[in-house]
Write a protein that holds these residues in place. Structure first.
Motif, mmCIF file in Angstrom:
data_model
loop_
_atom_site.group_PDB
_atom_site.id
_atom_site.type_symbol
_atom_site.label_atom_id
_atom_site.label_comp_id
_atom_site.label_asym_id
_atom_site.label_seq_id
_atom_site.Cartn_x
_atom_site.Cartn_y
_atom_site.Cartn_z
ATOM 1 N N HIS A 112 4.156 6.493 -7.113
ATOM 2 C CA HIS A 112 3.002 5.912 -7.821
ATOM 3 C C HIS A 112 2.240 6.968 -8.611
ATOM 4 C CE1 HIS A 112 -0.114 2.557 -7.860
ATOM 5 N NE2 HIS A 112 -0.703 3.540 -8.517
ATOM 6 N N HIS A 160 0.357 7.770 -12.822
ATOM 7 C CA HIS A 160 -0.060 7.222 -14.127
ATOM 8 C C HIS A 160 0.067 8.319 -15.168
ATOM 9 C CE1 HIS A 160 -1.905 3.524 -12.402
ATOM 10 N NE2 HIS A 160 -2.138 4.311 -11.361
ATOM 11 N N GLU A 200 0.813 -1.832 -11.544
ATOM 12 C CA GLU A 200 0.177 -2.051 -10.281
ATOM 13 C C GLU A 200 -0.689 -3.282 -10.354
ATOM 14 O OE1 GLU A 200 -2.324 1.653 -10.111
ATOM 15 O OE2 GLU A 200 -3.324 0.631 -8.451
ATOM 16 N N HIS A 239 -0.015 0.376 -1.954
ATOM 17 C CA HIS A 239 -0.198 1.768 -2.373
ATOM 18 C C HIS A 239 -1.566 2.296 -1.952
ATOM 19 C CE1 HIS A 239 -2.486 3.704 -5.635
ATOM 20 N NE2 HIS A 239 -2.891 2.504 -5.948
ATOM 21 N N ASP A 296 -0.827 8.776 -7.145
ATOM 22 C CA ASP A 296 -1.838 8.123 -7.975
ATOM 23 C C ASP A 296 -2.343 9.098 -9.046
ATOM 24 O OD1 ASP A 296 -2.993 5.764 -8.754
ATOM 25 O OD2 ASP A 296 -4.752 5.950 -7.468
#
Ligand SMILES: [Zn+2]
Length: 259
Positions: A9, A11, A95, A154, A204
């Protein structure tokens, strides 16, 4: 270096990476990163994740609409997501989820509808989901119980009891930088009790950098510190944690990580 780090996970479309994105992404494999799943959170984010996945062999994409962005969706957003989701390197719908933390978020009923519609899409396409649950444990569990999707919760922030229920539904628990924080009491209990076969590692990124980088920009190589801490809590080595999490992620996302 052996590439054991599976970041389930991140970004990497985020503007925090604008100054040096390509340089950083080129360097991650030599820092031990075998795979990254880059999340979409809105239309632009989905396009960004797809672009990165098309250019880096170790990066995969998830496409979805984050609860923060559900207020003004075009009416045909599901068919747009479906079109993207059929691209070869898309491994999940995410997500997606519920966020009751801020008062000015979209109304709960809207969030729930968009969450459920995306779960149904994922089930139809036989893809796992990546769930965001912030201060919304009750409604999240009610929806997961009812639909029984494949996937991961998550940045898991629930209790040990909730973790057990998520695991019993066949879903995975994503743990990241928070387990290294000084005040992380519940996350530490969860890290101790979660079955090794249900654990995924994540960042994250650019958020939630682990200690000793807390507050700085996070990247996938820092998962080493997360694994170190989880291993310490469980009496296992960091490599054992990384290896198990990599194996679990390969199973969930149906891919083989680069060595
Ligand atoms: Zn995220």
């Amino acid at each position: 270096m052996k590439r054991l780090i599976f970041d389930s996970h991140a970004h990497y479309d985020d503007e925090a990476f604008a100054p040096d994105r390509e340089e950083l992404l080129q360097s991650l494999p030599e820092k031990g990163v075998c795979t990254v799943v880059s999340m979409g959170a809105d239309y632009e984010g989905c396009k960004g994740a797809l672009d990165l996945a098309s250019r880096y062999s170790y990066i995969y994409a998830a496409v979805g609409i984050h609860p923060e962005n559900v207020a003004e969706l075009p009416s045909d957003y599901l068919s747009q997501l479906e079109e993207w989701a059929k691209q070869p390197k898309v491994v999940a719908i995410g997500e997606i989820g519920l966020d009751y933390h801020y008062k000015d978020m979209a109304p709960r009923e809207v969030q729930k509808k968009v969450f459920e519609d995306q779960i149904l899409l994922a089930k139809r396409l036989n893809l796992p989901i990546v769930v965001h649950d912030r201060d919304a444990h009750g409604d999240t569990m009610e929806i997961l119980r009812r639909h029984r999707p494949k996937g991961v919760v998550h940045c898991f922030s629930g209790s040990v009891e909730m973790m057990r229920e998520v695991v019993s539904l066949g879903m995975y628990i994503g743990l990241g930088g928070v387990v290294t924080f000084q005040n992380a009491r519940v996350a530490v209990e969860v890290a101790k009790e979660v079955p090794l076969t249900s654990l995924l590692t994540e960042t994250d990124a650019p958020y939630l950098a682990p200690v000793p980088f807390r507050g700085k920009r996070c990247d996938s190589s820092m998962i080493r510190y997360v694994a170190q801490r989880i291993g310490e809590i469980r009496g296992q080595s960091a490599d054992e944690i990384l290896l198990a999490a990599r194996h679990n992620a390969e199973t969930l996302f149906d891919i083989i990580a680069e060595e």
